[in-house]
Design a protein around this motif. Structure first.
Motif, PDB file in Angstrom:
ATOM      1  N   VAL A  58       0.817  -1.214   0.000  1.00  0.00           N
ATOM      2  CA  VAL A  58       0.000   0.000   0.000  1.00  0.00           C
ATOM      3  C   VAL A  58       0.855   1.270   0.000  1.00  0.00           C
ATOM      4  O   VAL A  58       0.605   2.186  -0.776  1.00  0.00           O
ATOM      5  CB  VAL A  58      -0.947   0.003   1.227  1.00  0.00           C
ATOM      6  CG1 VAL A  58      -1.671   1.340   1.367  1.00  0.00           C
ATOM      7  CG2 VAL A  58      -1.949  -1.138   1.115  1.00  0.00           C
ATOM      8  N   TYR A  59       1.858   1.323   0.872  1.00  0.00           N
ATOM      9  CA  TYR A  59       2.645   2.560   1.018  1.00  0.00           C
ATOM     10  C   TYR A  59       3.947   2.503   0.225  1.00  0.00           C
ATOM     11  O   TYR A  59       4.468   3.535  -0.185  1.00  0.00           O
ATOM     12  CB  TYR A  59       2.963   2.837   2.491  1.00  0.00           C
ATOM     13  CG  TYR A  59       1.724   2.953   3.329  1.00  0.00           C
ATOM     14  CD1 TYR A  59       0.885   4.058   3.186  1.00  0.00           C
ATOM     15  CD2 TYR A  59       1.366   1.952   4.228  1.00  0.00           C
ATOM     16  CE1 TYR A  59      -0.275   4.161   3.934  1.00  0.00           C
ATOM     17  CE2 TYR A  59       0.212   2.047   4.984  1.00  0.00           C
ATOM     18  CZ  TYR A  59      -0.610   3.148   4.841  1.00  0.00           C
ATOM     19  OH  TYR A  59      -1.753   3.250   5.566  1.00  0.00           O
ATOM     20  N   VAL A  83      11.073  -5.349   1.725  1.00  0.00           N
ATOM     21  CA  VAL A  83      11.803  -4.290   1.020  1.00  0.00           C
ATOM     22  C   VAL A  83      10.895  -3.614  -0.004  1.00  0.00           C
ATOM     23  O   VAL A  83      10.214  -4.292  -0.776  1.00  0.00           O
ATOM     24  CB  VAL A  83      13.031  -4.876   0.274  1.00  0.00           C
ATOM     25  CG1 VAL A  83      13.826  -3.760  -0.386  1.00  0.00           C
ATOM     26  CG2 VAL A  83      13.910  -5.673   1.221  1.00  0.00           C
ATOM     27  N   ASP A  84      10.904  -2.279   0.020  1.00  0.00           N
ATOM     28  CA  ASP A  84      10.262  -1.550  -1.070  1.00  0.00           C
ATOM     29  C   ASP A  84      11.118  -0.355  -1.436  1.00  0.00           C
ATOM     30  O   ASP A  84      12.007   0.040  -0.694  1.00  0.00           O
ATOM     31  CB  ASP A  84       8.823  -1.125  -0.691  1.00  0.00           C
ATOM     32  CG  ASP A  84       8.775  -0.084   0.416  1.00  0.00           C
ATOM     33  OD1 ASP A  84       9.308   1.022   0.222  1.00  0.00           O
ATOM     34  OD2 ASP A  84       8.194  -0.377   1.479  1.00  0.00           O
ATOM     35  N   SER A  85      10.879   0.204  -2.610  1.00  0.00           N
ATOM     36  CA  SER A  85      11.600   1.424  -2.995  1.00  0.00           C
ATOM     37  C   SER A  85      10.630   2.590  -3.112  1.00  0.00           C
ATOM     38  O   SER A  85      10.718   3.420  -4.020  1.00  0.00           O
ATOM     39  CB  SER A  85      12.403   1.213  -4.276  1.00  0.00           C
ATOM     40  OG  SER A  85      11.784   0.268  -5.100  1.00  0.00           O
ATOM     41  N   GLU A 123      15.002   0.322   8.382  1.00  0.00           N
ATOM     42  CA  GLU A 123      15.848   1.291   7.698  1.00  0.00           C
ATOM     43  C   GLU A 123      14.950   1.943   6.656  1.00  0.00           C
ATOM     44  O   GLU A 123      14.321   1.246   5.861  1.00  0.00           O
ATOM     45  CB  GLU A 123      17.013   0.601   6.996  1.00  0.00           C
ATOM     46  CG  GLU A 123      17.969  -0.149   7.922  1.00  0.00           C
ATOM     47  CD  GLU A 123      18.739  -1.204   7.155  1.00  0.00           C
ATOM     48  OE1 GLU A 123      19.670  -0.839   6.426  1.00  0.00           O
ATOM     49  OE2 GLU A 123      18.368  -2.391   7.260  1.00  0.00           O
ATOM     50  N   THR A 124      14.907   3.279   6.666  1.00  0.00           N
ATOM     51  CA  THR A 124      14.014   3.939   5.723  1.00  0.00           C
ATOM     52  C   THR A 124      14.567   5.298   5.328  1.00  0.00           C
ATOM     53  O   THR A 124      15.169   5.986   6.152  1.00  0.00           O
ATOM     54  CB  THR A 124      12.586   4.067   6.328  1.00  0.00           C
ATOM     55  OG1 THR A 124      11.699   4.601   5.346  1.00  0.00           O
ATOM     56  CG2 THR A 124      12.558   4.943   7.569  1.00  0.00           C
ATOM     57  N   THR A 128      15.964   5.594  -0.735  1.00  0.00           N
ATOM     58  CA  THR A 128      16.099   4.148  -0.915  1.00  0.00           C
ATOM     59  C   THR A 128      14.830   3.366  -0.606  1.00  0.00           C
ATOM     60  O   THR A 128      14.752   2.177  -0.900  1.00  0.00           O
ATOM     61  CB  THR A 128      17.224   3.607  -0.020  1.00  0.00           C
ATOM     62  OG1 THR A 128      16.912   3.898   1.340  1.00  0.00           O
ATOM     63  CG2 THR A 128      18.558   4.249  -0.369  1.00  0.00           C
ATOM     64  N   GLY A 129      13.846   4.025   0.017  1.00  0.00           N
ATOM     65  CA  GLY A 129      12.645   3.311   0.398  1.00  0.00           C
ATOM     66  C   GLY A 129      12.767   2.714   1.783  1.00  0.00           C
ATOM     67  O   GLY A 129      13.516   3.215   2.617  1.00  0.00           O
ATOM     68  N   THR A 130      12.061   1.616   2.004  1.00  0.00           N
ATOM     69  CA  THR A 130      11.935   1.062   3.348  1.00  0.00           C
ATOM     70  C   THR A 130      12.325  -0.410   3.374  1.00  0.00           C
ATOM     71  O   THR A 130      11.947  -1.170   2.488  1.00  0.00           O
ATOM     72  CB  THR A 130      10.480   1.238   3.849  1.00  0.00           C
ATOM     73  OG1 THR A 130      10.163   2.628   3.852  1.00  0.00           O
ATOM     74  CG2 THR A 130      10.290   0.658   5.249  1.00  0.00           C
TER      75      THR A 130
END
Ligand SMILES: Nc1ncnc2c1ncn2[C@@H]1O[C@H](COP(=O)(O)OP(=O)(O)OP(=O)(O)O)[C@@H](O)[C@H]1O
Ligand SMILES: [Mg+2]
Length: 139
Positions: A58-59, A83-85, A123-124, A128-130
């Motif tokens: 979603v985010y 992991v997302d960007s 880590e966010t 770099t994303g989350t």
């Protein structure tokens, strides 16, 4: 007994849809059973993974979940990395507060997940994303 899960290698699941979130739940459940988490701890880690994978979708605009087994010489357990960007989490302390949401949710996903696992690391950044890493140990 065979679980169908290869404990020697991390398993990756991409998260692009609601169906993928269901696949994450199934994968996490299988590995939790394989490392002999109690039924209660299986449910806790599956619930946490479900919330975090939903946030990734979603985010974060989608991403990847990786599930691996861990062994510290005393205990076995499992580690899950989300992991997302996406745009990152602007205010982490706020995001971890019960009830805080920017998306009209209950605001309990992050804070609740943290309570359901043994180790929880975020880590966010906007660049770099989350990346969220959680660990659950068998006891
Ligand atoms: N992967 C992410 N990338 C960017 N922002 C995120 C991410 N995960 C969480 N957030 C931010 O943190 C807030 C809190 O997340 P949390 O999961 O606790 O609540 P929610 O998703 O809004 O509601 P709920 O999970 O209870 O339905 C979100 O509203 C969002 O602003
Ligand atoms: Mg959420």
């Amino acid at each position: 007994m065979t679980t169908g899960i290869d404990l020697g290698h991390p398993q990756a699941q991409s998260v692009r849809s609601d169906e993928d979130v269901v696949r994450v739940r199934q994968l996490v459940r299988s590995v939790a059973v394989a490392v002999k988490l109690s039924l209660v701890d299986q449910t806790k880690v599956v619930t946490a993974a479900s919330e975090l994978a939903r946030n990734t979708l979603v985010y974060g605009g989608g991403g990847t979940v990786e599930v691996a087994t861990v062994d510290n010489g005393v205990r076995k357990g499992m580690r899950i990395v989300f992991v997302d960007s996406g745009p990152g989490i602007a205010d982490l302390d706020l995001a971890l507060t019960d009830g805080y949401t920017t998306g009209g949710g209950l605001g309990l996903g992050l804070s609740g997940s943290r309570r359901l696992v043994d180790e929880f690391e975020i880590e966010t950044s906007p660049e770099t994303g989350t990346r969220i890493t959680v660990t659950k140990w068998a006891r």
